[in-house]
Design a protein around this motif. Sequence first.
Motif, PDB file in Angstrom:
ATOM      1  N   ILE A   9       0.887  -1.282  -0.100  1.00 59.75           N
ATOM      2  CA  ILE A   9       0.009  -0.058  -0.230  1.00 59.75           C
ATOM      3  C   ILE A   9       0.860   1.214  -0.033  1.00 59.75           C
ATOM      4  N   VAL A  10       0.439   2.492  -0.542  1.00 59.27           N
ATOM      5  CA  VAL A  10       0.897   3.661  -0.193  1.00 59.27           C
ATOM      6  C   VAL A  10       0.059   4.563   0.872  1.00 59.27           C
ATOM      7  N   VAL A  11       1.022   5.087   1.852  1.00 58.87           N
ATOM      8  CA  VAL A  11       0.352   5.742   2.901  1.00 58.87           C
ATOM      9  C   VAL A  11       0.856   7.067   2.948  1.00 58.87           C
ATOM     10  N   ALA A  12      -0.116   7.873   3.096  1.00 58.82           N
ATOM     11  CA  ALA A  12       0.230   9.467   3.056  1.00 58.82           C
ATOM     12  C   ALA A  12       0.955  10.016   4.176  1.00 58.82           C
ATOM     13  N   HIS A  13       2.168  10.400   4.206  1.00 60.66           N
ATOM     14  CA  HIS A  13       2.913  10.621   5.468  1.00 60.66           C
ATOM     15  C   HIS A  13       2.528  12.001   5.869  1.00 60.66           C
ATOM     16  N   GLU A  19       2.273  17.655  -0.460  1.00 55.72           N
ATOM     17  CA  GLU A  19       1.011  17.968  -1.367  1.00 55.72           C
ATOM     18  C   GLU A  19       0.095  18.854  -0.757  1.00 55.72           C
ATOM     19  N   CYS A  20       0.154  18.808   0.677  1.00 54.20           N
ATOM     20  CA  CYS A  20      -0.800  19.772   1.384  1.00 54.20           C
ATOM     21  C   CYS A  20      -0.104  20.061   2.623  1.00 54.20           C
ATOM     22  N   PRO A  21      -0.503  21.007   3.491  1.00 54.18           N
ATOM     23  CA  PRO A  21      -0.042  21.395   4.536  1.00 54.18           C
ATOM     24  C   PRO A  21      -0.316  20.164   5.563  1.00 54.18           C
ATOM     25  N   GLU A  22       0.765  19.960   6.177  1.00 50.13           N
ATOM     26  CA  GLU A  22       0.788  18.553   6.795  1.00 50.13           C
ATOM     27  C   GLU A  22      -0.248  18.337   8.071  1.00 50.13           C
ATOM     28  N   ASP A 228      10.200  -4.736  -4.430  1.00 48.88           N
ATOM     29  CA  ASP A 228      10.765  -5.872  -5.172  1.00 48.88           C
ATOM     30  C   ASP A 228      11.291  -6.751  -4.100  1.00 48.88           C
ATOM     31  N   MET A 229      11.734  -6.040  -2.828  1.00 47.21           N
ATOM     32  CA  MET A 229      12.358  -6.450  -1.841  1.00 47.21           C
ATOM     33  C   MET A 229      11.167  -7.388  -0.888  1.00 47.21           C
ATOM     34  N   GLY A 230       9.987  -7.022  -1.088  1.00 51.86           N
ATOM     35  CA  GLY A 230       8.959  -7.751  -0.417  1.00 51.86           C
ATOM     36  C   GLY A 230       8.403  -6.395   0.536  1.00 51.86           C
ATOM     37  N   VAL A 231       8.713  -5.249   0.703  1.00 49.36           N
ATOM     38  CA  VAL A 231       8.263  -4.404   1.617  1.00 49.36           C
ATOM     39  C   VAL A 231       6.622  -4.110   1.294  1.00 49.36           C
ATOM     40  N   ASP A 232       5.865  -4.225   2.493  1.00 53.04           N
ATOM     41  CA  ASP A 232       4.438  -4.293   2.226  1.00 53.04           C
ATOM     42  C   ASP A 232       3.962  -2.746   2.150  1.00 53.04           C
ATOM     43  N   GLY A 233       4.431  -1.714   2.555  1.00 55.77           N
ATOM     44  CA  GLY A 233       3.887  -0.310   2.375  1.00 55.77           C
ATOM     45  C   GLY A 233       5.156   0.627   2.352  1.00 55.77           C
ATOM     46  N   ILE A 234       4.629   1.616   1.563  1.00 55.05           N
ATOM     47  CA  ILE A 234       5.433   2.832   1.453  1.00 55.05           C
ATOM     48  C   ILE A 234       4.988   4.032   2.002  1.00 55.05           C
ATOM     49  N   ILE A 235       5.497   4.640   2.905  1.00 60.47           N
ATOM     50  CA  ILE A 235       4.975   5.939   3.741  1.00 60.47           C
ATOM     51  C   ILE A 235       5.772   7.104   2.895  1.00 60.47           C
ATOM     52  N   THR A 236       5.002   7.874   2.385  1.00 58.55           N
ATOM     53  CA  THR A 236       5.518   8.996   1.443  1.00 58.55           C
ATOM     54  C   THR A 236       4.852  10.344   1.514  1.00 58.55           C
ATOM     55  N   ASP A 237       5.708  11.260   1.495  1.00 58.77           N
ATOM     56  CA  ASP A 237       5.167  12.717   1.485  1.00 58.77           C
ATOM     57  C   ASP A 237       4.339  13.172   0.207  1.00 58.77           C
ATOM     58  N   VAL A 238       4.555  12.301  -0.978  1.00 64.52           N
ATOM     59  CA  VAL A 238       4.106  12.591  -2.069  1.00 64.52           C
ATOM     60  C   VAL A 238       3.267  11.491  -2.766  1.00 64.52           C
ATOM     61  N   PRO A 239       1.975  11.008  -1.976  1.00 66.13           N
ATOM     62  CA  PRO A 239       1.256   9.900  -2.329  1.00 66.13           C
ATOM     63  C   PRO A 239       0.668   9.948  -3.614  1.00 66.13           C
ATOM     64  N   THR A 240       0.238  11.098  -4.301  1.00 63.16           N
ATOM     65  CA  THR A 240      -0.295  10.905  -5.463  1.00 63.16           C
ATOM     66  C   THR A 240       0.697  10.577  -6.540  1.00 63.16           C
ATOM     67  N   ALA A 241       1.764  11.308  -6.649  1.00 64.71           N
ATOM     68  CA  ALA A 241       3.095  10.986  -7.451  1.00 64.71           C
ATOM     69  C   ALA A 241       3.465   9.463  -7.326  1.00 64.71           C
ATOM     70  N   MET A 242       3.831   9.159  -6.025  1.00 69.15           N
ATOM     71  CA  MET A 242       4.069   7.771  -5.942  1.00 69.15           C
ATOM     72  C   MET A 242       3.352   6.679  -6.223  1.00 69.15           C
ATOM     73  N   TYR A 243       1.899   6.834  -6.042  1.00 66.82           N
ATOM     74  CA  TYR A 243       0.915   5.801  -6.398  1.00 66.82           C
ATOM     75  C   TYR A 243       1.028   5.648  -7.952  1.00 66.82           C
ATOM     76  N   GLU A 244       0.783   6.821  -8.571  1.00 70.32           N
ATOM     77  CA  GLU A 244       0.848   6.784 -10.172  1.00 70.32           C
ATOM     78  C   GLU A 244       2.160   6.121 -10.668  1.00 70.32           C
ATOM     79  N   GLY A 245       3.287   6.672 -10.003  1.00 69.60           N
ATOM     80  CA  GLY A 245       4.610   6.304 -10.829  1.00 69.60           C
ATOM     81  C   GLY A 245       4.551   4.760 -10.531  1.00 69.60           C
ATOM     82  N   LEU A 246       4.257   4.033  -9.312  1.00 65.82           N
ATOM     83  CA  LEU A 246       4.304   2.774  -9.299  1.00 65.82           C
ATOM     84  C   LEU A 246       3.431   1.873  -9.986  1.00 65.82           C
TER      85      LEU A 246
END
Length: 256
Positions: A9-13, A19-22, A228-246
């Motif tokens: 999953i992608v998690v919005a950090h 992308e928005c005020p935190e 590819d290593m098997g990680v189950d989640g990506i915690i990211t400041d840029v969830p939209t770009a991350m999701y679309e890129g993946l």
Amino acid sequence: MLYPIGAPIVVAHRGGAGECPENTAEAFLTMGERGFRYLETDARATLDGVAVLCHDATLDRTVGAAGKVRGYTWRELARVRGGGPAVLRVDEALERHPDAVFNIDAKSDDVAAPLARAIREAGAQSRVCVASFSERRLRRLRGELPGAASSLGIGAIARIVAASRTRTGAARRRLLKGLPDAQVAQVPLSFRGVRVLTERFVASAHEAGIAVHAWTIDDVDAAARLLDMGVDGIITDVPTAMYEGLRERGLPVSRS
């Protein structure tokens, strides 16, 4: 399970801080509108014991006001207008976004009881994962929120690191035995110059039935290697770009 193994999953950090005020109402609303169910945020306590969403101990960076969060009562804090976004209570965020999964980092000992109370009062135990570096703080939160998901603290993560470097199966199993009852290890690539996130770390965590999330990853290529290593989640400041890129790379990652 909030965070199953093998379903990345992608998690919005901080609610998608790039992308928005935190940690703000705007951030959580925007992420929901974009289809992101998994939100990471931070909790601190006011002077009168109200759990609010703020990463820093002080207000100057995010709110543009002077002083510490714990230096204000909630009534006083609600009136603070320093040029930045208003601070949000934990219970407000949970009630406004009933379909979201919140990963809430308890930033100090004094927020543990107010945070647990806010989660209980919102009836959100089934969709909250409590997190902290502190094992003691996590033990308290687990005790006050039976059945709620939690992450691992530093001590438990160190045991998985040690297990991942152990060559004998018996020694590895001994290190993994008796880990806290948690769903996820949320870890950086390295800590104090020591590499944490390796393929063997992921395998050892999975052996113990614990999902692995990586933070804070804003580069799509780096995230793809982690998946590819098997990680189950990506915690990211840029969830939209991350999701679309993946997704463009054909990787089966989810945002909901």
